[in-house]
Motif scaffolding. Sequence first.
Motif, mmCIF file in Angstrom:
data_model
loop_
_atom_site.group_PDB
_atom_site.id
_atom_site.type_symbol
_atom_site.label_atom_id
_atom_site.label_comp_id
_atom_site.label_asym_id
_atom_site.label_seq_id
_atom_site.Cartn_x
_atom_site.Cartn_y
_atom_site.Cartn_z
ATOM 1 N N ILE A 276 0.939 -1.119 0.313
ATOM 2 C CA ILE A 276 0.142 0.107 -0.549
ATOM 3 C C ILE A 276 0.345 1.463 0.576
ATOM 4 O O ILE A 276 1.623 1.291 0.309
ATOM 5 C CB ILE A 276 -1.012 0.582 0.959
ATOM 6 N N LEU A 277 0.850 2.936 -0.600
ATOM 7 C CA LEU A 277 0.886 3.471 -0.699
ATOM 8 C C LEU A 277 0.648 4.497 0.598
ATOM 9 O O LEU A 277 -0.166 4.869 1.543
ATOM 10 C CB LEU A 277 0.377 4.305 -1.993
ATOM 11 N N TRP A 278 2.437 4.841 1.217
ATOM 12 C CA TRP A 278 2.433 5.466 1.961
ATOM 13 C C TRP A 278 3.132 7.080 2.138
ATOM 14 O O TRP A 278 3.986 6.778 1.010
ATOM 15 C CB TRP A 278 3.113 4.937 3.370
ATOM 16 N N GLY A 279 3.139 8.036 2.907
ATOM 17 C CA GLY A 279 3.517 9.128 2.556
ATOM 18 C C GLY A 279 5.069 9.905 3.425
ATOM 19 O O GLY A 279 4.270 9.127 4.986
ATOM 20 N N ARG A 280 6.106 10.143 3.447
ATOM 21 C CA ARG A 280 6.468 11.311 4.555
ATOM 22 C C ARG A 280 6.277 11.882 4.276
ATOM 23 O O ARG A 280 6.675 12.307 3.527
ATOM 24 C CB ARG A 280 8.570 10.411 4.168
ATOM 25 N N ARG A 281 5.990 12.843 5.701
ATOM 26 C CA ARG A 281 5.640 13.987 6.487
ATOM 27 C C ARG A 281 6.915 15.185 5.941
ATOM 28 O O ARG A 281 8.021 14.797 6.710
ATOM 29 C CB ARG A 281 5.297 14.339 7.463
ATOM 30 N N GLY A 282 6.289 15.872 4.675
ATOM 31 C CA GLY A 282 7.518 16.973 5.213
ATOM 32 C C GLY A 282 7.884 18.216 5.999
ATOM 33 O O GLY A 282 7.883 18.243 6.863
ATOM 34 N N ARG A 283 6.579 19.180 5.397
ATOM 35 C CA ARG A 283 6.339 20.199 6.197
ATOM 36 C C ARG A 283 4.950 20.009 7.428
ATOM 37 O O ARG A 283 4.609 18.661 6.854
ATOM 38 C CB ARG A 283 6.128 21.131 5.711
ATOM 39 N N GLY A 284 4.890 20.842 8.258
ATOM 40 C CA GLY A 284 3.378 20.493 9.192
ATOM 41 C C GLY A 284 4.401 19.625 10.261
ATOM 42 O O GLY A 284 5.720 19.604 10.653
ATOM 43 N N PRO A 285 3.106 19.367 10.771
ATOM 44 C CA PRO A 285 3.521 18.788 12.231
ATOM 45 C C PRO A 285 3.765 17.132 11.989
ATOM 46 O O PRO A 285 3.907 16.433 10.822
ATOM 47 C CB PRO A 285 1.833 17.735 12.791
ATOM 48 N N TYR A 286 4.741 15.987 13.435
ATOM 49 C CA TYR A 286 5.312 14.565 12.534
ATOM 50 C C TYR A 286 6.197 14.921 11.021
ATOM 51 O O TYR A 286 6.291 13.786 10.354
ATOM 52 C CB TYR A 286 4.565 13.395 12.271
ATOM 53 N N PRO A 287 6.722 15.093 11.071
ATOM 54 C CA PRO A 287 7.698 16.076 10.203
ATOM 55 C C PRO A 287 9.025 14.209 10.255
ATOM 56 O O PRO A 287 9.309 14.589 11.085
ATOM 57 C CB PRO A 287 8.890 17.064 10.025
ATOM 58 N N GLY A 288 9.155 14.058 8.590
ATOM 59 C CA GLY A 288 9.489 12.667 8.576
ATOM 60 C C GLY A 288 9.409 11.281 8.896
ATOM 61 O O GLY A 288 9.481 10.220 8.818
ATOM 62 N N ALA A 289 8.432 11.632 9.966
ATOM 63 C CA ALA A 289 7.196 9.862 9.825
ATOM 64 C C ALA A 289 5.909 9.368 8.961
ATOM 65 O O ALA A 289 5.883 10.768 8.500
ATOM 66 C CB ALA A 289 6.221 10.588 11.947
ATOM 67 N N TRP A 290 6.013 8.893 8.552
ATOM 68 C CA TRP A 290 5.302 7.815 7.772
ATOM 69 C C TRP A 290 3.356 8.017 7.572
ATOM 70 O O TRP A 290 2.924 8.026 8.775
ATOM 71 C CB TRP A 290 6.181 6.556 7.652
ATOM 72 N N CYS A 291 2.545 8.659 6.986
ATOM 73 C CA CYS A 291 1.230 8.221 7.270
ATOM 74 C C CYS A 291 0.961 8.000 6.240
ATOM 75 O O CYS A 291 1.717 7.824 4.431
ATOM 76 C CB CYS A 291 0.824 9.483 7.392
ATOM 77 N N LEU A 292 -0.453 7.324 6.425
ATOM 78 C CA LEU A 292 -1.420 7.147 4.563
ATOM 79 C C LEU A 292 -1.776 8.655 4.291
ATOM 80 O O LEU A 292 -2.028 9.156 5.080
ATOM 81 C CB LEU A 292 -3.177 6.632 5.209
ATOM 82 N N PRO A 293 -1.541 8.797 3.017
ATOM 83 C CA PRO A 293 -2.170 9.943 2.628
ATOM 84 C C PRO A 293 -3.202 10.510 2.983
ATOM 85 O O PRO A 293 -4.318 9.808 2.917
ATOM 86 C CB PRO A 293 -1.873 10.311 0.985
ATOM 87 N N LEU B 104 5.938 5.456 12.704
ATOM 88 C CA LEU B 104 4.460 6.272 11.724
ATOM 89 C C LEU B 104 3.707 7.311 12.428
ATOM 90 O O LEU B 104 3.776 7.033 13.592
ATOM 91 C CB LEU B 104 3.361 4.898 11.705
ATOM 92 N N ALA B 105 2.783 8.369 12.394
ATOM 93 C CA ALA B 105 2.848 9.448 12.220
ATOM 94 C C ALA B 105 1.630 9.787 13.713
ATOM 95 O O ALA B 105 1.833 9.738 14.676
ATOM 96 C CB ALA B 105 2.669 10.094 11.817
ATOM 97 N N PHE B 106 1.016 8.278 13.144
ATOM 98 C CA PHE B 106 -0.142 8.173 13.674
ATOM 99 C C PHE B 106 -0.910 7.012 13.650
ATOM 100 O O PHE B 106 -0.785 5.989 13.174
ATOM 101 C CB PHE B 106 -2.018 9.401 12.710
ATOM 102 N N PRO B 107 -1.285 6.286 15.562
ATOM 103 C CA PRO B 107 -1.138 5.552 15.809
ATOM 104 C C PRO B 107 -2.488 5.094 15.231
ATOM 105 O O PRO B 107 -3.292 3.476 15.053
ATOM 106 C CB PRO B 107 -1.818 6.017 17.651
ATOM 107 N N THR B 108 -3.727 5.702 14.645
ATOM 108 C CA THR B 108 -4.379 5.145 14.190
ATOM 109 C C THR B 108 -4.464 4.519 13.013
ATOM 110 O O THR B 108 -5.291 3.361 12.011
ATOM 111 C CB THR B 108 -6.290 5.907 13.946
#
Length: 179
Positions: free
Chosen positions: A56-73, A153-157
Amino acid sequence: MSCTPPQYRFCPCCGGVLSSRLRGDRERLVCSNCRRVLYVNPAVGVAVVVRRGDQILWGRRGRGPYPGAWCLPCGYVEWREDLRAAAVREFREETGLLVEVGEVLAVHSNFHDPERLTVGVWFAGRVVGGILQAGDDLAEVRFYPLDAPPAPLAFPTDALVLAELKQGKARLIPELPDL
Ligand SMILES: [Zn+2]
């Protein structure tokens, strides 16, 4: 300084002082001037899950909260914006891909950020166009196997949704077509 909605001091309509009053079994912010009740509710977030085989497709966060962590877009639903239209818009801004949103894969309350409580809706996405390229809040977009997600991962959910996908819900997501 922390300032969450329950701490708001002034009425957004008339500028009157808000005070906490018992209404039914809950404390509510009530304007001392115009008497409006300021209801405090979570915002709504939308995420889209796209699948390629067992990845599945994940995104690595750049700017904003949790930079460097991954999330589902993902992103927020704007005022007066349709939920599914928001999911399509956010996914296109962050991944470059145009999707049709299908099944609701999961709905969860998010409490990890006490200053920003949200309800998240995760949709299955079918890619219908575009070119995969990170944009907006994301610095990188990449497919990872369900069994070997990126970290942290940025978000527990998102972790909860990943577990649900591994338990079989991933079959609800259409396979990525050749574009
Ligand atoms: Zn007021």
